[in-house]
Design an enzyme around this catalytic site. Structure first.
Site, short mmCIF file in Angstrom:
data_model
loop_
_atom_site.label_atom_id
_atom_site.label_comp_id
_atom_site.label_asym_id
_atom_site.label_seq_id
_atom_site.Cartn_x
_atom_site.Cartn_y
_atom_site.Cartn_z
N GLU A 185 0.86 -1.19 0.00
CA GLU A 185 0.00 0.00 0.00
C GLU A 185 0.89 1.24 0.00
O GLU A 185 1.78 1.38 0.84
CB GLU A 185 -0.91 -0.01 1.24
CG GLU A 185 -1.84 1.19 1.27
CD GLU A 185 -3.14 0.93 2.03
OE1 GLU A 185 -3.43 -0.23 2.39
OE2 GLU A 185 -3.87 1.92 2.25
N ARG A 186 0.64 2.12 -0.97
CA ARG A 186 1.46 3.33 -1.13
C ARG A 186 2.94 3.00 -1.29
O ARG A 186 3.81 3.69 -0.77
CB ARG A 186 1.27 4.30 0.03
CG ARG A 186 -0.17 4.57 0.42
CD ARG A 186 -0.99 5.18 -0.67
NE ARG A 186 -2.40 5.29 -0.26
CZ ARG A 186 -3.37 5.65 -1.09
NH1 ARG A 186 -3.12 5.91 -2.36
NH2 ARG A 186 -4.61 5.72 -0.67
N ASN A 228 -3.07 -1.67 7.75
CA ASN A 228 -4.39 -2.25 7.42
C ASN A 228 -4.14 -3.76 7.41
O ASN A 228 -3.97 -4.38 6.37
CB ASN A 228 -4.88 -1.76 6.07
CG ASN A 228 -5.16 -0.27 6.09
OD1 ASN A 228 -5.62 0.28 7.09
ND2 ASN A 228 -4.87 0.40 4.99
N GLU A 309 -10.46 4.64 9.10
CA GLU A 309 -10.61 4.30 7.69
C GLU A 309 -11.18 2.89 7.51
O GLU A 309 -10.69 2.09 6.71
CB GLU A 309 -9.26 4.44 6.97
CG GLU A 309 -8.73 5.86 7.05
CD GLU A 309 -7.44 6.11 6.27
OE1 GLU A 309 -6.66 5.16 6.10
OE2 GLU A 309 -7.23 7.27 5.87
N ARG A 359 -11.46 17.50 10.65
CA ARG A 359 -10.71 16.25 10.83
C ARG A 359 -9.40 16.49 11.60
O ARG A 359 -8.95 15.62 12.34
CB ARG A 359 -10.41 15.67 9.45
CG ARG A 359 -9.36 14.61 9.46
CD ARG A 359 -9.25 13.98 8.10
NE ARG A 359 -8.04 13.19 7.99
CZ ARG A 359 -7.66 12.55 6.92
NH1 ARG A 359 -8.41 12.60 5.83
NH2 ARG A 359 -6.56 11.84 6.89
N ASP A 388 -2.59 14.34 7.25
CA ASP A 388 -2.11 13.09 6.69
C ASP A 388 -0.94 13.29 5.74
O ASP A 388 -1.14 13.29 4.53
CB ASP A 388 -3.28 12.40 5.96
CG ASP A 388 -2.93 11.00 5.51
OD1 ASP A 388 -1.89 10.49 5.93
OD2 ASP A 388 -3.72 10.42 4.73
N GLU A 416 4.07 9.29 -0.65
CA GLU A 416 2.65 9.19 -1.04
C GLU A 416 2.10 10.50 -1.58
O GLU A 416 1.48 10.54 -2.64
CB GLU A 416 1.83 8.73 0.17
CG GLU A 416 0.33 8.68 -0.14
CD GLU A 416 -0.50 8.24 1.07
OE1 GLU A 416 0.08 7.92 2.12
OE2 GLU A 416 -1.73 8.23 0.93
N GLU A 534 6.52 21.71 -3.02
CA GLU A 534 5.43 22.43 -2.35
C GLU A 534 4.94 23.59 -3.23
O GLU A 534 3.75 23.83 -3.37
CB GLU A 534 5.91 22.98 -1.00
CG GLU A 534 4.81 23.69 -0.23
CD GLU A 534 5.33 24.47 0.97
OE1 GLU A 534 6.54 24.75 1.03
OE2 GLU A 534 4.51 24.81 1.84
O1 GCW Z 1 -2.66 8.46 4.07
C1 GCW Z 1 -3.42 7.36 4.31
C2 GCW Z 1 -3.07 6.43 3.20
C3 GCW Z 1 -3.54 5.05 3.46
C4 GCW Z 1 -2.93 4.61 4.78
C5 GCW Z 1 -3.39 5.56 5.87
C6 GCW Z 1 -2.75 5.25 7.20
C7 GCW Z 1 -2.23 2.41 5.34
O2 GCW Z 1 -3.63 6.93 2.02
O3 GCW Z 1 -3.12 4.24 2.41
O4 GCW Z 1 -3.27 3.29 5.08
O5 GCW Z 1 -3.02 6.86 5.54
O6 GCW Z 1 -1.74 5.85 7.51
O7 GCW Z 1 -3.26 4.41 7.92
#
Ligand code: GCW
Length: 840
Positions: A185-186, A228, A309, A359, A388, A416, A534
């Site tokens: 993931e990512r 996850n 999530e 958030r 995030d 990411e 940026e």
């Molecule tokens: O930024 C988000 C990502 C998800 C990631 C989540 C997290 C692993 O898009 O892919 O899940 O954060 O950090 O839990």
């Protein structure tokens, strides 16, 4: 005690010629650990390095340290060290302080050393000049060895050494978001080095090499699977497989850890509940953890992502994160394991219509009231910002809100939101700003780096965690220069007081050798790259204006608005920004300690770079810089795109100074980045021009005299398409070819005769490999296949790519024709052609 080693200058002439070899270093699996042959001056400097290596003691870690010294010295100087068990001549000596005391009773470090710390010292043992690498622990000896070899690779003088180093924090881990099926993931560097088809890989060579890299920068733990988490990771059948990974980590002092799903007692254990306070659930975790430690006695612990999530969590049973964390932590405690509980807990179904919803508040709102309720082997893992991993965020106020709970910082090495290793973005510059930020919890002097190391509140533990997501790609992170981020994370976790410049220079020297032109050029590029990124992707703290619902890669300005994910920037016709003040906004600013709260609460006191994170202002609001917000948006995006083009020019100056393959590889990436920076620039500038209605004072935005839009060309077979979102194509439109046999788009050149640089902007999806040919008056001048693997299945901001034809002689009236042949789902899509008078 400290003596000067007699390092001679013999052999300077004999060894001339080694310098050329050093140029042939490549990035690859060895990353910054090439130990490439030193040039003649370097070899002369270490000429009288002892020829014997004595290791006091025996363990897997000490053997790794021994092997590393032999390998490093041999690679750099050509010398094969002899191994010995006793000091009988001038020697390099590795050992714990206790072992060294046994052979040299008077030899003690000037200050006490903690675990993982080391002492490099030149001293006499039994009358022989020795170079000692000493530490309270075997792992510290290994770290000392890497530090010594790094000094040599960077040409430092080691004739007299008395260097003590102690890591800033005790827990320095990387997380991998690897899935058991081998995807990440990512992850942007190929499949997992750990998993394949639901199992641990048979061949763990890369895992072994990774652990070595991690050890070389002081990383002492690695969580190998996605937060996850797949519950099967701690299934009985998986434990022996995990043990194999722990076996390859162990010699490098890297502890194995895994992410676990809070629902495991139900999914895996077949219980009727996963309520963390239910006795049968508590018992389930205890038994599971005991089983793990039976197979992996030095297992590090778990990471938990819960109630976030869509992950299951304690809220299902009306329990708190502390209830959940403590249950698992108590199972780990007798074995010395730790539990990381992530503070990335938020509701992704927020009502965007309510201007008080935010958030950014979530982590503090949830975890601050629980301060003091977590067991001592729990660490709250806090992302550096409240949202995030954006290219710009304020530091998370939660760092100041946990005084009686262990906390750690989570940084993201995998890019990411910062260009996914297709764009150069050296993150230590940003990380330094975060780590050095003084939250002024009790007045001055509480920077984030000290809070997360447990130093401010005298916590038993603190942590630096970096989400790395390396993959099977030989370069680990794909972009050779992205490796500076992994290196930089480790260095900052070890010593957050290092400057970004020191880190960039160290990495460049270790990776490319010490040619001063290379060191200076690459260092400058690295240091400029975050600001550059940026600049062209998101203004004034409004976050990265990316496609937030999909790839997180190209521009997608409105994708964050009007949905529950809560990453709103609230841009409309009048203004932009989120009012997070206590007085009139969401109250987020009130989560900071008073001095910081007051700064962010005030429109005037908020620094420009975070203005739109804290305040909603009209586009005509004047920044401290004197510019209006809207003009800043235009200017910064033009500046950013220019700076990205500069990287290419700077890199080109190194053509004869870096290995050819590496030179070309990086150049191609920088060319791509420069083109994509223009896609970003235009999308954001066009969108804000249309939304605000305020023109660019410099008349650049929406005004492209050198551009020939594809939709305005003469089309045969090609049809015009509207793009969504419109700002991701020039003029909102492009063309596509549905004819299997191909299509053409042509136009007559009507500018002055001369030599031109021609840019063809096309869309390169990952579901086909279209072919393009360019012809001038029927003569082919270029052809290529659209074969990049970008995160896109349709034309848009993720797929928009530039092809540059550097020199083309053109006369007015010349016919320029583009032939596109579609493939699969990719319909040879085109956006525009731009022609600039060539500067060559
Ligand atoms: O930024 C988000 C990502 C998800 C990631 C989540 C997290 C692993 O898009 O892919 O899940 O954060 O950090 O839990």
């Amino acid at each position: 005690m400290v003596r000067r080693l007699q390092i001679g200058v013999l052999g300077v002439l004999l060894l001339a010629g080694w310098g050329f070899e050093a140029l042939h270093a490549e990035v690859g699996e060895n990353a910054w650990l090439h130990y490439a042959p030193l040039d003649s001056a370097g070899r002369a400097r270490y000429e009288s390095l002892p020829a014997t290596l004595v290791v006091l003691g025996d363990s897997a870690v000490l053997r790794a340290a021994q092997g590393e010294v032999i390998r490093g010295v041999n690679g750099m100087t050509g010398k094969a060290l002899r191994s010995g068990k006793r000091v009988q001549e001038k020697s390099i000596v590795l050992g714990t302080l206790a072992a060294i005391r046994a052979v040299a009773p008077g030899l003690t470090p000037p200050n006490p050393l903690g675990a993982d710390g080391f002492w490099l010292v030149t001293a006499q043992i039994r009358g022989f000049d020795c170079l000692l690498v000493a530490s309270p622990t075997d792992r510290g000896v290994l770290y000392g060895v890497f530090a010594l070899l790094s000094k040599m690779a960077r040409g430092e003088d080691i004739a007299t050494l008395n260097d003590m180093q102690q890591p800033h924090g005790t827990i320095r881990w990387v997380d991998q978001w690897d899935n058991l099926n081998g995807t990440i993931e990512r992850g942007y560097a190929g499949p997992s080095i750990f998993f394949e088809k639901g199992r641990v890989r048979a061949d763990l060579t890369r895992a072994d090499e990774y652990a070595r890299l991690l050890a070389s920068i002081g990383i002492n733990g690695c969580t190998i699977n996605n937060v996850n988490a797949d519950p099967r990771i701690i299934d009985d059948s998986f434990l022996p497989q995990l043990a194999r990974i722990a076996d390859v980590f162990r010699p490098w002092g890297v502890q194995l850890a895994v992410s676990v799903d809070l629902g495991s007692p139900k999914v895996l254990g077949k219980l009727d509940s996963f309520d963390p306070l239910a006795p049968r659930v508590i018992e389930w975790w205890r038994t599971r953890v005991d089983k793990i430690y039976r197979q992996i006695p030095d297992f590090g612990g778990f990471v938990v992502k819960a109630d976030s999530e869509g992950r299951s969590g304690p809220s299902s049973y009306g329990r708190t994160p502390a209830d959940a964390a403590n249950t698992i932590a108590r199972a780990l405690k007798p074995h010395g394991g730790v539990l990381f509980y992530r503070a990335f807990v938020y509701d992704h179904h927020l009502d965007w219509r309510n201007l008080k919803n935010d958030r950014a508040r979530a982590a503090y709102d949830i975890f601050h009231p629980l301060d003091g309720k977590f067991d001592d082997n729990v660490i709250i893992q806090v992302k550096y910002g409240p949202i995030d991993f954006q290219a710009r965020e304020p530091v998370s106020p939660l760092f100041g809100g946990l005084a009686r709970t262990n906390q750690g910082i989570e940084l993201q090495i995998t890019q990411e939101y910062t260009g996914q290793q297709r764009h150069l973005c050296f993150l230590p510059v940003m990380w330094k700003e975060i780590l050095d930020f003084d939250l002024r919890v009790n007045g001055d002097g509480t920077p984030v780096k000290d809070l997360v190391a447990g130093k401010v509140f005298h916590r038993p533990a603190g942590a630096f965690v970096g989400v790395a997501n390396v993959g099977m790609n030989p370069n680990w992170l794909t972009h050779p220069l992205a490796m500076a981020n992994l290196y930089g994370f480790g260095r900052l976790a070890w010593d957050p007081n290092l400057t970004a410049k020191t880190i960039a220079e160290e990495w460049t020297r270790l990776t490319f050798g010490s040619d001063p032109v290379v060191v200076k050029t690459v260092t400058n590029m690295l240091l400029a790259s975050w600001h550059t990124y940026e600049n062209y992707t998101g203004p004034l703290g409004a976050q990265t204006l990316t496609d937030i619902l999909g790839s997180h890669y190209g521009p997608g300005i409105e994708s964050s608005e009007r949905n529950g994910w809560g990453q709103w920037h609230r841009a409309d016709h009048e203004g932009i920004g989120m009012d997070r003040t206590v007085a009139t906004g969401t109250g987020f600013a009130g989560q900071y300690p008073p001095a910081i709260r007051d700064m962010y609460e005030s429109l005037q006191a908020t620094p420009d770079e975070l203005l739109l994170f804290f305040h909603h202002v009209p586009y005509t609001y004047r920044l401290h810089s004197g510019k209006t917000v809207i003009q800043h948006i235009y200017d910064s995006h033009y500046d950013g795109a220019e700076q990205a083009a500069d990287f290419m020019r700077e890199w080109k100056s190194l053509e004869t100074r870096v290995p050819d393959g590496l030179y070309k590889d990086v150049l191609a990436r920088l060319e791509y980045q420069a083109g994509h920076a223009i896609v970003w620039r235009d999308a954001i500038c066009d969108w804000f021009l249309q939304t605000s209605g305020i023109p660019d004072a410099q008349r650049r935005v929406g005004n492209h005299p050198d551009r020939f839009e594809a939709e305005a060309m003469q089309l045969k077979g090609y049809t015009v398409m509207d793009l969504a979102p419109w700002e991701n194509a020039s003029g909102g439109k492009g063309i596509e070819c549905a004819n299997a046999s191909g299509c053409t788009a042509s136009f007559r050149f009507d500018h002055a005769a001369g030599t031109y640089e021609m840019d063809v902007q096309y869309f390169d999806q990952n579901n086909g490999e279209s072919k393009f040919r360019i012809l001038v008056n029927g003569r082919q001048v270029d052809e290529w296949n659209a074969n990049e693997h970008l995160p896109a299945t349709k034309p848009g901001g993720d797929s928009s790519t530039r092809r540059r034809i550097p020199t083309l002689a053109l006369q007015p009236g010349d016919e320029i024709r583009i032939e596109g042949s579609p493939d699969g789902e990719e319909h040879a899509p085109l956006d525009y052609v731009e022609l600039h008078a060539s500067t060559k």
